[in-house]
Design a protein around this motif. Sequence first.
Motif, short mmCIF file in Angstrom:
data_model
loop_
_atom_site.label_atom_id
_atom_site.label_comp_id
_atom_site.label_asym_id
_atom_site.label_seq_id
_atom_site.Cartn_x
_atom_site.Cartn_y
_atom_site.Cartn_z
N SER A 2 0.82 -1.22 0.00
CA SER A 2 0.00 0.00 0.00
C SER A 2 0.85 1.26 0.00
O SER A 2 0.38 2.32 -0.39
CB SER A 2 -0.95 0.01 1.21
N ARG A 3 2.12 1.16 0.38
CA ARG A 3 3.00 2.32 0.37
C ARG A 3 3.84 2.42 -0.89
O ARG A 3 4.56 3.38 -1.09
CB ARG A 3 3.94 2.28 1.57
N ASP A 29 -2.08 -4.79 3.92
CA ASP A 29 -1.20 -3.74 3.40
C ASP A 29 -0.82 -4.01 1.93
O ASP A 29 0.13 -3.45 1.42
CB ASP A 29 0.06 -3.62 4.26
#
Length: 107
Positions: A66-67, A96
Amino acid sequence: MMEQNTITQQDQLDQAFYYIKELKERVDRLRELKEMRSRGMIGFRPAQVEVRNLDPNLEVILVCGSRTRFMFHEVISVLEEEGVEVINASFSTVGDRIFHSIHCQSY
């Protein structure tokens, strides 16, 4: 007579100085890396790409953190430049991870 290797006190101080200097550089590099991660500049895991050829269709699965930063529209553009028509594109988030699914058809 046998010659002995003796280390002077100055040699020991020099070795200690260079060792401490090397440790400080390593700590500085690790701090910089940690700072970059906290600002989202580094993804925790690399993106995974899977391409399935289902003649005449093509399915592209992209899985990323997700980053992780990437431009989804650029992936679509590359596919179209390679001569396929994007029929459907969707994504879902699990924890994530982001799962992108792109369904294409050959021209």
